[in-house]
Scaffold this motif. Structure first.
Motif, PDB file in Angstrom:
ATOM      1  N   ASP A 121       0.703  -1.254   0.088  1.00  0.00           N
ATOM      2  CA  ASP A 121       0.113  -0.024  -0.084  1.00  0.00           C
ATOM      3  C   ASP A 121       0.791   1.417  -0.021  1.00  0.00           C
ATOM      4  O   ASP A 121       0.150   2.278   0.173  1.00  0.00           O
ATOM      5  N   SER A 122       2.288   1.071  -0.127  1.00  0.00           N
ATOM      6  CA  SER A 122       3.069   2.333  -0.236  1.00  0.00           C
ATOM      7  C   SER A 122       2.938   2.904  -1.706  1.00  0.00           C
ATOM      8  O   SER A 122       3.686   4.014  -2.050  1.00  0.00           O
ATOM      9  N   VAL A 123       2.491   2.218  -2.653  1.00  0.00           N
ATOM     10  CA  VAL A 123       2.357   2.526  -3.959  1.00  0.00           C
ATOM     11  C   VAL A 123       0.883   2.427  -4.329  1.00  0.00           C
ATOM     12  O   VAL A 123       0.075   1.549  -3.978  1.00  0.00           O
ATOM     13  N   ASN A 124       0.428   3.240  -5.357  1.00  0.00           N
ATOM     14  CA  ASN A 124      -0.843   3.121  -6.040  1.00  0.00           C
ATOM     15  C   ASN A 124      -0.641   2.072  -7.298  1.00  0.00           C
ATOM     16  O   ASN A 124       0.508   1.776  -7.787  1.00  0.00           O
ATOM     17  N   VAL A 125      -1.686   1.608  -7.963  1.00  0.00           N
ATOM     18  CA  VAL A 125      -1.548   0.642  -9.192  1.00  0.00           C
ATOM     19  C   VAL A 125      -0.911   1.440 -10.411  1.00  0.00           C
ATOM     20  O   VAL A 125      -0.034   0.667 -10.972  1.00  0.00           O
ATOM     21  N   LYS A 126      -1.266   2.759 -10.330  1.00  0.00           N
ATOM     22  CA  LYS A 126      -0.416   3.242 -11.469  1.00  0.00           C
ATOM     23  C   LYS A 126       1.132   3.346 -11.307  1.00  0.00           C
ATOM     24  O   LYS A 126       1.949   3.011 -12.349  1.00  0.00           O
ATOM     25  N   THR A 127       1.535   3.780 -10.200  1.00  0.00           N
ATOM     26  CA  THR A 127       2.805   3.690  -9.857  1.00  0.00           C
ATOM     27  C   THR A 127       3.554   2.069  -9.974  1.00  0.00           C
ATOM     28  O   THR A 127       4.503   1.967 -10.514  1.00  0.00           O
ATOM     29  N   LEU A 128       2.667   1.359  -9.673  1.00  0.00           N
ATOM     30  CA  LEU A 128       3.152  -0.367  -9.773  1.00  0.00           C
ATOM     31  C   LEU A 128       3.411  -0.563 -11.333  1.00  0.00           C
ATOM     32  O   LEU A 128       4.334  -1.260 -11.609  1.00  0.00           O
ATOM     33  N   LEU A 129       2.501  -0.041 -12.146  1.00  0.00           N
ATOM     34  CA  LEU A 129       2.717  -0.368 -13.612  1.00  0.00           C
ATOM     35  C   LEU A 129       3.838   0.245 -14.049  1.00  0.00           C
ATOM     36  O   LEU A 129       4.510  -0.305 -15.210  1.00  0.00           O
ATOM     37  N   ASP A 130       3.968   1.408 -13.521  1.00  0.00           N
ATOM     38  CA  ASP A 130       5.330   2.387 -14.163  1.00  0.00           C
ATOM     39  C   ASP A 130       6.488   1.565 -13.787  1.00  0.00           C
ATOM     40  O   ASP A 130       7.471   1.469 -14.471  1.00  0.00           O
ATOM     41  N   LYS A 131       6.725   0.932 -12.819  1.00  0.00           N
ATOM     42  CA  LYS A 131       7.973  -0.009 -12.238  1.00  0.00           C
ATOM     43  C   LYS A 131       7.738  -1.238 -13.063  1.00  0.00           C
ATOM     44  O   LYS A 131       9.016  -1.636 -13.371  1.00  0.00           O
ATOM     45  N   LEU A 132       6.734  -1.909 -13.397  1.00  0.00           N
ATOM     46  CA  LEU A 132       6.749  -3.054 -14.206  1.00  0.00           C
ATOM     47  C   LEU A 132       7.138  -2.686 -15.513  1.00  0.00           C
ATOM     48  O   LEU A 132       7.903  -3.660 -16.190  1.00  0.00           O
ATOM     49  N   SER A 133       6.940  -1.443 -16.253  1.00  0.00           N
ATOM     50  CA  SER A 133       7.310  -1.184 -17.396  1.00  0.00           C
ATOM     51  C   SER A 133       8.769  -1.124 -17.653  1.00  0.00           C
ATOM     52  O   SER A 133       9.330  -1.386 -18.542  1.00  0.00           O
ATOM     53  N   LYS A 134       9.541  -0.579 -16.581  1.00  0.00           N
ATOM     54  CA  LYS A 134      10.890  -0.209 -16.465  1.00  0.00           C
ATOM     55  C   LYS A 134      11.316  -1.643 -16.294  1.00  0.00           C
ATOM     56  O   LYS A 134      12.448  -2.129 -16.885  1.00  0.00           O
ATOM     57  N   GLU A 135      10.898  -2.511 -15.624  1.00  0.00           N
ATOM     58  CA  GLU A 135      11.443  -4.055 -15.451  1.00  0.00           C
ATOM     59  C   GLU A 135      11.465  -4.753 -16.872  1.00  0.00           C
ATOM     60  O   GLU A 135      12.312  -5.731 -16.909  1.00  0.00           O
ATOM     61  N   VAL A 136      10.574  -4.695 -17.400  1.00  0.00           N
ATOM     62  CA  VAL A 136       9.976  -5.295 -19.029  1.00  0.00           C
ATOM     63  C   VAL A 136      10.724  -4.750 -19.958  1.00  0.00           C
ATOM     64  O   VAL A 136      11.004  -5.288 -21.298  1.00  0.00           O
ATOM     65  N   GLY A 137      11.090  -3.382 -19.765  1.00  0.00           N
ATOM     66  CA  GLY A 137      11.682  -2.644 -20.935  1.00  0.00           C
ATOM     67  C   GLY A 137      10.934  -2.004 -21.894  1.00  0.00           C
ATOM     68  O   GLY A 137      11.102  -1.754 -23.049  1.00  0.00           O
ATOM     69  N   SER A 138       9.456  -2.279 -21.529  1.00  0.00           N
ATOM     70  CA  SER A 138       8.422  -1.736 -22.539  1.00  0.00           C
ATOM     71  C   SER A 138       7.247  -1.333 -21.689  1.00  0.00           C
ATOM     72  O   SER A 138       6.724  -1.791 -20.722  1.00  0.00           O
ATOM     73  N   PRO A 139       6.574  -0.260 -22.161  1.00  0.00           N
ATOM     74  CA  PRO A 139       5.309   0.201 -21.484  1.00  0.00           C
ATOM     75  C   PRO A 139       4.233  -1.097 -21.286  1.00  0.00           C
ATOM     76  O   PRO A 139       3.827  -1.697 -22.326  1.00  0.00           O
ATOM     77  N   VAL A 140       3.430  -1.147 -20.123  1.00  0.00           N
ATOM     78  CA  VAL A 140       2.551  -1.980 -19.900  1.00  0.00           C
ATOM     79  C   VAL A 140       1.535  -1.288 -19.430  1.00  0.00           C
ATOM     80  O   VAL A 140       1.358  -0.152 -18.576  1.00  0.00           O
ATOM     81  N   LYS A 141       0.234  -1.593 -19.825  1.00  0.00           N
ATOM     82  CA  LYS A 141      -0.892  -0.935 -19.360  1.00  0.00           C
ATOM     83  C   LYS A 141      -2.123  -1.981 -19.048  1.00  0.00           C
ATOM     84  O   LYS A 141      -1.942  -3.186 -19.627  1.00  0.00           O
TER      85      LYS A 141
END
Length: 400
Positions: A351-371
């Motif tokens: 709960d320290s992050v919201n879902v939008k922030t979570l997706l931003d981190k995931l996008s950096k991890e996989v090297g491509s925008p995730v939505k």
């Protein structure tokens, strides 16, 4: 007078010795034969006493044969009752009645039980069925979710009911439609699904039949109204995943609450494993947090205005100025967005992050925008009680 070596006695006389000697006043007197003194004292001749136990013996033998035959028949009948109960799961009373009516022919009784069950099932079809299960079937690109209702959670726990629910979900996954080309949530017409063929392989319901006939047959066996209420399908584009989560799951593919999330990534060679992992957590988040909208822009005007009026009415009770009231309303609207908009909700796993922030981190991890392309939440029986209450109110109004 004693006998030193009298004539040979017949079988009846010998048997009578054993029968009469059981008299409580038996005496081994001077007759030397062990006859009962109580019988001899009454003037019964030897010939007469030899006939009495013989007749009794014949009667006893006939009774024994009858009892033995009756015992064998009863054992066979119980075996047939047990077999038919195992094959149908019908109550013992109904099974026994069907067997008696069909002269204990098990196959005829099976047909009779099904015929009676169909009649009862049709009579019970108007009864409220708000319990049941959600059944899920999925492959790499899409997921199908159906709701099968019954009257009690006892039936929902029955393995025949659960088998049918999973079979319907697998059949729903085969439905051809626009959902294969366009990602998102697509409803499945229950009428279309009910007409589709099922090939069932279960000890108690097997063979090829339509979905509707299978539902009716299970309703007949369970003795409750069983109904296929609704179905949905969600698919994703070729570069994405469909993630699911089932809450209160008695076995894989079944549950009382379901969450489905469709995630898409721009890069075709992106790591789908990481996306699938986060997708599963997001599906669980959807079940727990109950979001209503994906983004703030998708909040309907009616919902927003209704919430604004409620908040304004609450703020006016504080007695503050209009400017202060407007600021209070806007501040509470932001809180409203955090409650109902998925992208702005606090992530339940962290709960320290919201879902939008979570997706931003995931996008950096996989090297491509995730939505998130779409999400869906469904719960057993939601809305049924409300509809039933509304229907009851209307009936009362008509009566008045």
């Amino acid at each position: 007078m004693g006998f030193s070596g009298g004539p040979k006695r017949c079988l009846g006389s010998i048997l009578s010795t054993r029968m009469v000697s059981r008299c409580p006043t038996t005496a081994s007197g001077g007759n030397g034969r062990g006859y009962s003194s109580c019988a001899l004292n009454k003037g019964v001749t030897e010939a007469q006493t030899s006939l009495i136990p013989l007749r009794a013996l014949i009667t006893q033998c006939g009774s024994a044969l009858f009892l033995r035959r009756f015992s064998v028949e009863a054992s066979d009948h119980m075996s047939l009752i047990k077999q038919l109960m195992q094959r149908t799961s019908a109550p013992m009373k109904d099974v026994k009645a069907a067997l008696i009516d069909c002269n204990w022919e098990i196959e005829d009784a099976l047909k009779e039980l099904r015929r009676r069950g169909m009649v009862l099932a049709s009579k019970k079809s108007s009864r409220l069925a708000s319990e049941g299960l959600l059944a899920l079937a999925q492959n790499e690109s899409k997921a199908a979710l159906i709701e099968l209702n019954c009257e009690t959670d006892f039936v929902a726990r029955n393995e025949i009911f659960q088998f049918l629910a999973l079979a319907l979900a697998k059949q729903a996954l085969l439905v051809e439609g626009s959902s294969q080309q366009v990602s998102g949530v697509c409803p499945i017409a229950c009428e279309h699904l009910e007409d589709m063929k099922l090939n069932l392989e279960h000890p108690k319901i097997s063979g090829e039949t339509t979905a509707q006939n299978a539902i009716t047959e299970v309703a007949a066996v369970m003795g409750e109204n069983i109904k296929l209420r609704r179905g949905f399908m969600m698919s994703t584009a070729s570069h994405g995943v469909v993630s699911t989560y089932l809450h209160a799951s008695p076995q894989p593919g079944l549950g009382r609450i379901a969450g489905i999330v469709s995630l898409e990534v721009d890069d075709e060679i992106a790591q789908l494993d990481a996306i699938q992992r986060i997708g599963s957590e997001l599906a669980m988040h959807v079940v727990a947090a109950k979001p209503l909208f994906l983004t703030r822009e998708l909040v309907s005007t009616d919902a927003l205005e209704s919430e604004r009026e409620i908040l304004k009415s609450q703020a006016q009770n504080t007695g503050k100025s209009q400017m202060a009231i407007d600021k209070i309303v806007e501040g509470r609207l932001r809180k409203y967005y955090e409650e109902v908009v998925l992208m702005e909700q606090k992530f339940i796993v962290d709960d320290s992050v919201n879902v939008k922030t979570l997706l931003d981190k995931l996008s950096k991890e996989v090297g491509s925008p995730v939505k998130i392309k779409s999400f869906f939440r469904m719960e057993v029986g939601e809305g049924i009680q409300r509809l039933e209450a509304s229907s009851t109110s209307e009936n009362l109004a008509e009566a008045v």
